[in-house]
Design a protein around this motif. Structure first.
Motif, PDB file in Angstrom:
ATOM      1  N   GLN A   1       0.853  -1.193   0.000  1.00 45.69           N
ATOM      2  CA  GLN A   1       0.000   0.000   0.000  1.00 45.69           C
ATOM      3  C   GLN A   1       0.877   1.227   0.000  1.00 45.69           C
ATOM      4  N   ASN A   2       0.572   2.180  -0.893  1.00 44.47           N
ATOM      5  CA  ASN A   2       1.367   3.407  -1.009  1.00 44.47           C
ATOM      6  C   ASN A   2       2.856   3.067  -1.145  1.00 44.47           C
ATOM      7  N   GLU A   3       3.150   2.069  -1.974  1.00 41.23           N
ATOM      8  CA  GLU A   3       4.521   1.618  -2.268  1.00 41.23           C
ATOM      9  C   GLU A   3       5.270   1.110  -1.037  1.00 41.23           C
ATOM     10  N   ARG A   4       4.517   0.703  -0.015  1.00 37.68           N
ATOM     11  CA  ARG A   4       5.178   0.121   1.166  1.00 37.68           C
ATOM     12  C   ARG A   4       4.588  -1.243   1.460  1.00 37.68           C
ATOM     13  N   TRP A   5       5.470  -2.227   1.668  1.00 33.87           N
ATOM     14  CA  TRP A   5       5.012  -3.572   2.011  1.00 33.87           C
ATOM     15  C   TRP A   5       4.590  -3.624   3.466  1.00 33.87           C
ATOM     16  N   GLY A   6       3.589  -4.443   3.741  1.00 31.14           N
ATOM     17  CA  GLY A   6       3.139  -4.663   5.117  1.00 31.14           C
ATOM     18  C   GLY A   6       3.921  -5.808   5.742  1.00 31.14           C
ATOM     19  N   HIS A   7       3.280  -6.481   6.686  1.00 34.82           N
ATOM     20  CA  HIS A   7       3.903  -7.567   7.437  1.00 34.82           C
ATOM     21  C   HIS A   7       3.816  -8.860   6.610  1.00 34.82           C
ATOM     22  N   GLU A   8       4.943  -9.535   6.399  1.00 39.26           N
ATOM     23  CA  GLU A   8       4.938 -10.786   5.634  1.00 39.26           C
ATOM     24  C   GLU A   8       4.264 -11.904   6.424  1.00 39.26           C
ATOM     25  N   GLU A   9       3.408 -12.652   5.743  1.00 31.96           N
ATOM     26  CA  GLU A   9       2.844 -13.870   6.330  1.00 31.96           C
ATOM     27  C   GLU A   9       3.465 -15.036   5.576  1.00 31.96           C
ATOM     28  N   ILE A  10       4.223 -15.876   6.289  1.00 34.96           N
ATOM     29  CA  ILE A  10       5.014 -16.911   5.633  1.00 34.96           C
ATOM     30  C   ILE A  10       4.455 -18.298   5.941  1.00 34.96           C
ATOM     31  N   THR A  11       4.256 -19.092   4.906  1.00 37.84           N
ATOM     32  CA  THR A  11       3.809 -20.478   5.051  1.00 37.84           C
ATOM     33  C   THR A  11       4.971 -21.374   4.644  1.00 37.84           C
ATOM     34  N   TYR A  12       5.406 -22.229   5.566  1.00 33.67           N
ATOM     35  CA  TYR A  12       6.580 -23.066   5.274  1.00 33.67           C
ATOM     36  C   TYR A  12       6.200 -24.405   4.648  1.00 33.67           C
ATOM     37  N   GLU A  13       4.909 -24.697   4.614  1.00 35.06           N
ATOM     38  CA  GLU A  13       4.476 -25.898   3.895  1.00 35.06           C
ATOM     39  C   GLU A  13       4.625 -25.577   2.405  1.00 35.06           C
ATOM     40  N   MET A  14       5.355 -26.389   1.637  1.00 35.32           N
ATOM     41  CA  MET A  14       5.669 -26.033   0.252  1.00 35.32           C
ATOM     42  C   MET A  14       5.014 -26.998  -0.728  1.00 35.32           C
ATOM     43  N   PRO A  15       3.905 -26.562  -1.340  1.00 37.24           N
ATOM     44  CA  PRO A  15       3.213 -27.477  -2.253  1.00 37.24           C
ATOM     45  C   PRO A  15       3.774 -27.474  -3.682  1.00 37.24           C
ATOM     46  N   PHE A  16       4.668 -26.530  -3.975  1.00 40.64           N
ATOM     47  CA  PHE A  16       5.219 -26.428  -5.333  1.00 40.64           C
ATOM     48  C   PHE A  16       6.570 -27.137  -5.403  1.00 40.64           C
ATOM     49  N   GLY A  17       6.856 -27.759  -6.544  1.00 43.08           N
ATOM     50  CA  GLY A  17       8.163 -28.395  -6.732  1.00 43.08           C
ATOM     51  C   GLY A  17       8.736 -27.993  -8.080  1.00 43.08           C
ATOM     52  N   LYS A  18      10.050 -27.820  -8.135  1.00 41.32           N
ATOM     53  CA  LYS A  18      10.682 -27.479  -9.415  1.00 41.32           C
ATOM     54  C   LYS A  18      10.449 -28.606 -10.420  1.00 41.32           C
ATOM     55  N   GLY A  19      10.106 -28.210 -11.631  1.00 45.55           N
ATOM     56  CA  GLY A  19       9.857 -29.200 -12.673  1.00 45.55           C
ATOM     57  C   GLY A  19       8.511 -29.890 -12.547  1.00 45.55           C
ATOM     58  N   LYS A  20       7.678 -29.408 -11.611  1.00 48.58           N
ATOM     59  CA  LYS A  20       6.397 -30.101 -11.386  1.00 48.58           C
ATOM     60  C   LYS A  20       5.203 -29.206 -11.753  1.00 48.58           C
ATOM     61  N   PRO A  21       4.118 -29.834 -12.244  1.00 47.41           N
ATOM     62  CA  PRO A  21       2.906 -29.054 -12.556  1.00 47.41           C
ATOM     63  C   PRO A  21       2.148 -28.688 -11.280  1.00 47.41           C
ATOM     64  N   PHE A  22       1.285 -27.690 -11.381  1.00 48.36           N
ATOM     65  CA  PHE A  22       0.463 -27.287 -10.225  1.00 48.36           C
ATOM     66  C   PHE A  22      -0.877 -26.756 -10.701  1.00 48.36           C
ATOM     67  N   GLU A  23      -1.835 -26.752  -9.774  1.00 49.61           N
ATOM     68  CA  GLU A  23      -3.100 -26.043  -9.966  1.00 49.61           C
ATOM     69  C   GLU A  23      -3.365 -25.268  -8.683  1.00 49.61           C
ATOM     70  N   ILE A  24      -3.380 -23.933  -8.803  1.00 50.34           N
ATOM     71  CA  ILE A  24      -3.698 -23.076  -7.643  1.00 50.34           C
ATOM     72  C   ILE A  24      -5.156 -22.640  -7.783  1.00 50.34           C
ATOM     73  N   ILE A  25      -5.924 -22.749  -6.703  1.00 55.03           N
ATOM     74  CA  ILE A  25      -7.284 -22.190  -6.694  1.00 55.03           C
ATOM     75  C   ILE A  25      -7.344 -21.099  -5.633  1.00 55.03           C
ATOM     76  N   PHE A  26      -7.584 -19.873  -6.104  1.00 52.11           N
ATOM     77  CA  PHE A  26      -7.814 -18.738  -5.200  1.00 52.11           C
ATOM     78  C   PHE A  26      -9.323 -18.606  -5.047  1.00 52.11           C
ATOM     79  N   MET A  27      -9.835 -18.841  -3.845  1.00 51.64           N
ATOM     80  CA  MET A  27     -11.261 -18.655  -3.586  1.00 51.64           C
ATOM     81  C   MET A  27     -11.434 -17.301  -2.911  1.00 51.64           C
ATOM     82  N   VAL A  28     -12.284 -16.462  -3.489  1.00 48.70           N
ATOM     83  CA  VAL A  28     -12.500 -15.124  -2.948  1.00 48.70           C
ATOM     84  C   VAL A  28     -13.648 -15.189  -1.941  1.00 48.70           C
ATOM     85  N   LEU A  29     -13.361 -14.867  -0.692  1.00 46.50           N
ATOM     86  CA  LEU A  29     -14.405 -14.860   0.332  1.00 46.50           C
ATOM     87  C   LEU A  29     -14.616 -13.423   0.806  1.00 46.50           C
TER      88      LEU A  29
END
Length: 316
Positions: free
Chosen positions: A81-109
């Motif tokens: 916001q206004n060219e400033r980043w807020g607080h990072e929220e980090i998830t260490y569970e890693m569902p992506f792998g190099k060389g691997k396909p993925f499907e991300i679903i963003f559900m808007v609530l």
């Protein structure tokens, strides 16, 4: 995997960086689906839900979703916001792998984004910028995208009328269900008893400090429970059982992964088949349960209790 006929709009094999206006904006209930793969030499990529596409000054980013592959990897979420980043929220569970396909679903609530990857719930991100301001989708970094799909909330919410006779009087006009009827414990009669081909859909939100909840299908003329679905958050156990002749049977617990998480929105679908129930959560088939109570035509009641906010119950 979402079927293609639900998509309102599809973009195939876009060039990255991809920056495109979403003419209709985003509404609660909508899905944005991104399929692709991570190149072997990728260090990071990002999906940004932006407020405009200006680069100088840089447009606000309501939701920055950023998988990073250094070391064991993580997914960083943030808001600009206004060219400033807020607080990072980090998830260490890693569902992506190099060389691997993925499907991300963003559900808007209404109050957050809910993200799943390859059919598994990954994270929630509360809105920090008003949803109405988001009008641009940006995808950047080292990633290959095969498809971006948009699903409107109508197909998600199901246009079927509710076929449950709630304990409240129905005045005959099928309006949107009034949320006060979904107080727990919730008990409702099915308009017609269960038979192969019948579907029951339960929509709700798991409470932040949930311990467990239960969904029971039962006859009204005895204390039997034909199907008892009982997710337990602490043990990450999804227990299935039947209560017949005044006693519980053997619990079934095997599951590929536990599909519920505190705060998450879910649509649980029970499909009654000839020999078993099939249960799916947020579009992903999760389990089967063989009929132990065989007189399906006697099953006419749904009971829901426990640590969820119940939003809708339908049957057809």
């Amino acid at each position: 995997m979402m079927s293609l006929d639900n998509f309102q709009k599809i973009v195939r094999s876009p060039i990255i960086p991809y920056v495109e206006t979403m003419t209709a904006g985003l509404l609660p209930g909508e899905l944005v689906i991104i399929r692709g793969s991570v190149p072997e030499d990728s260090e990071r990529f990002q999906v940004d839900f932006q407020c405009g596409n200006s680069t100088k000054p840089r447009a606000d980013v309501a939701f920055h979703f950023n998988p990073r592959f250094k070391r064991s990897g993580c997914v960083v979420c943030n808001t600009l916001q206004n060219e400033r980043w807020g607080h990072e929220e980090i998830t260490y569970e890693m569902p992506f792998g190099k060389g691997k396909p993925f499907e991300i679903i963003f559900m808007v609530l209404r109050d957050k984004f809910q993200v799943s990857v390859n059919g598994k719930h990954l994270l929630l991100y509360k809105h920090k910028i008003n949803l109405e301001k988001i009008d641009t989708l940006g995808i950047y970094g080292k990633v290959e995208i095969s498809l971006i799909g948009f699903v409107s909330n109508k197909s998600l919410q199901g246009s079927q009328p509710t076929l449950l006779g709630t304990t409240k009087k129905n005045t005959g006009n099928e309006e949107l269900p009034d949320s006060s009827q979904f107080v727990l414990p919730y008990v409702a009669r099915l308009h017609s008893s269960l038979e192969p081909g019948r579907t029951i859909v339960i929509k709700g939100e798991v409470k932040e400090k949930a311990q467990s909840f239960a969904i029971n299908l039962k006859p009204s003329d005895s204390s039997d429970i034909a199907l008892h679905l009982n997710p337990r958050m602490k043990d990450k156990a999804f227990v299935r059982n039947s209560y017949l002749l005044n006693g519980w049977g053997e619990e079934e617990k095997h599951i590929a992964y536990f599909p519920f998480s505190p705060g998450m929105y879910f649509e649980l679908i029970i499909l009654c088949k000839e020999h078993q129930y099939n249960v799916a959560i947020n579009g992903v088939h999760t389990l089967e349960y063989k009929h132990r109570f065989k007189q399906l035509n006697k099953i006419n009641t749904v009971e829901i209790l426990g640590d969820i906010e119940l939003l809708d119950v339908r049957s057809w």
